[in-house]
Design a protein around this motif. Structure first.
Motif, short mmCIF file in Angstrom:
data_model
loop_
_atom_site.label_atom_id
_atom_site.label_comp_id
_atom_site.label_asym_id
_atom_site.label_seq_id
_atom_site.Cartn_x
_atom_site.Cartn_y
_atom_site.Cartn_z
N SER A 257 0.81 -1.23 0.00
CA SER A 257 0.00 0.00 0.00
C SER A 257 0.84 1.27 0.00
N VAL A 258 2.16 1.17 0.13
CA VAL A 258 3.05 2.33 0.15
C VAL A 258 4.04 2.21 -1.00
N LEU A 285 3.43 8.56 7.79
CA LEU A 285 2.76 7.32 7.38
C LEU A 285 1.86 6.79 8.50
N VAL A 288 -1.32 8.51 8.21
CA VAL A 288 -2.12 7.99 7.09
C VAL A 288 -2.88 6.74 7.53
N ARG A 289 -2.19 5.83 8.21
CA ARG A 289 -2.85 4.59 8.65
C ARG A 289 -3.91 4.89 9.70
N CYS A 292 -6.76 7.11 7.70
CA CYS A 292 -7.27 6.64 6.41
C CYS A 292 -7.47 5.13 6.36
N ALA A 296 -5.01 2.09 3.26
CA ALA A 296 -4.94 3.34 2.49
C ALA A 296 -3.66 3.39 1.68
N ARG A 297 -3.79 3.87 0.47
CA ARG A 297 -2.64 4.01 -0.40
C ARG A 297 -1.86 5.28 -0.04
N ALA A 298 -0.53 5.19 -0.11
CA ALA A 298 0.33 6.34 0.17
C ALA A 298 1.51 6.29 -0.78
N ASP A 315 -1.27 10.96 0.31
CA ASP A 315 -2.25 9.89 0.45
C ASP A 315 -3.52 10.27 -0.29
N GLY A 360 -7.45 13.91 -0.33
CA GLY A 360 -6.19 13.46 0.25
C GLY A 360 -5.35 14.59 0.81
#
Length: 371
Positions: A257-258, A285, A288-289, A292, A296-298, A315, A360
């Motif tokens: 995902s990263v 990051l 983000v987790r 999101c 979640a994509r980052a 993100d 985002g």
């Protein structure tokens, strides 16, 4: 001892050969009014040669090097007494002859060209004093002093280059050994751990439910292990100057995902600054987790424009509502304020945050590069 040990053995050989040459000159010379005093000086030189040969093979302290210069200077300044008052001062040949250059070579090997040149200047002043410059006799020969200064400078420069080359070679050998060990471990991990993680991921997705979550976590760990094997140990990311390749460290964040995008050329930073920058990216990051979701994509983008290193973390989450950061700081939640902005500000950098609700968030970390 390595290559430096070869230099010290060569200096010991030079001292012995120069001592023999000085003894031959004393034995063949005529006109010395006090030859016994001359042989006494030769005896002191012989004892000091034996002592320094042993001492420099075990310890090379600054104090020993200073005493070496003083002993040599004292032996050289004894020349007028050995020759007597009837000799012509400007043409005096020091009783030490070429033995006087021993401390110059020792300082050059120990401290480099500047140290060698400084020791040569000190001994050259004593030599020029004996040759008549203390009486402003500008016709006195200075070739020996010039050659001694040049020898100290050149030998010191060569010794320093040789030491640097030896350190680089040693580091290359260590990296090569680490790479071979990593390749050996990679083969074993690929045949066991990675295949099991891949199987857990595939079966978990097939079963669904809570097993799907386990499968997803197994997939992330598989990607992390693969990146760890590919990038190698952290020690290999540091060069001989102590600079860390930030790009190589950022690639360790790669998961399904990263996505990490960094140039192939190194992004060098001092180890302390690199650790702070990596910690700030890790905190971004984590946000983000946390906000999101784990899936979640980052994206992490690193670039170097010559004056600064810029790392962008983006993100595709819900974004940050206007005023939310101020509310979080008021509530005591200082993730961005301290974990990210505080770290980057401590490095003299800046943090830019762009967030649009529903589109985002993008955090831009800029670190200045000095030298």
């Amino acid at each position: 001892m390595g290559i430096e040990g070869s230099f010290w053995r060569a200096i010991a050989v030079y001292r012995v050969a120069s001592l023999g040459y000085a003894a031959l000159l004393l034995a063949a010379a005529d006109g010395y009014q006090r030859p016994l005093a001359g042989w006494l000086v030769i005896g002191v030189m012989a004892v000091w040669t034996a002592f320094t040969t042993v001492a420099y093979s075990t310890a090379r302290s600054r104090a020993l090097l200073v005493v070496d210069v003083l002993v040599t200077l004292g032996c050289m300044l004894a020349s007028p007494y050995v020759q007597g008052t009837g000799a012509e001062q400007p043409g005096l040949m020091p009783i030490t002859a070429t033995w006087v250059a021993g401390p110059v070579l020792a300082w050059a090997v120990h401290g480099g060209r500047r140290a060698g040149a400084l020791a040569a200047v000190v001994l050259s002043l004593g030599d020029l004093w004996l040759r008549g410059l203390h009486e402003f006799n500008l016709s006195a020969p200075v070739n020996g002093s010039v050659l001694m200064i040049l020898a100290g400078t050149v030998v010191g420069h060569v010794a320093r280059l040789t030491k640097d080359a030896e350190e680089r070679l040693q580091r290359a050998v260590e990296i090569e050994a680490a790479n071979r060990e990593r390749e050996r471990l990679a083969r074993g991990i690929h045949d066991s751990v990675l295949q099991i993680l891949a199987l857990v991921q595939r079966r978990g997705l097939e079963i669904g439910g809570e097993a799907a979550e386990l499968g997803r976590l197994a997939g992330e760990q598989e990607a992390a292990v693969r990146e760890l094997i590919r990038s190698g140990p952290a020690a290999a990311e540091r060069d001989s100057a102590g600079l860390v390749d930030v790009g190589a460290r950022l690639r360790r964040f790669t998961t399904p995902s990263v996505t990490v995008s960094a140039p192939a050329t190194p992004l060098p930073l001092p180890a302390g600054q690199a650790e702070e920058l990596i910690a700030a990216v890790g905190a971004a990051l984590d946000n983000v987790r946390r906000h999101c979701g784990e899936d979640a994509r980052a994206w992490i983008l690193a670039e170097h424009d010559g004056d600064s290193i810029t790392v962008t973390v983006r993100d595709e989450g819900p974004g940050i509502p206007a005023g939310r950061l101020r509310e979080a700081e008021a509530e005591g939640r200082l993730g961005i304020a301290q974990s990210i902005k505080g770290r980057i500000a401590g490095l003299g950098g800046t943090v830019g945050l762009t967030s649009v609700p529903g589109q985002g968030t993008e955090i831009e970390l800029v670190i200045p590069v000095h030298g």
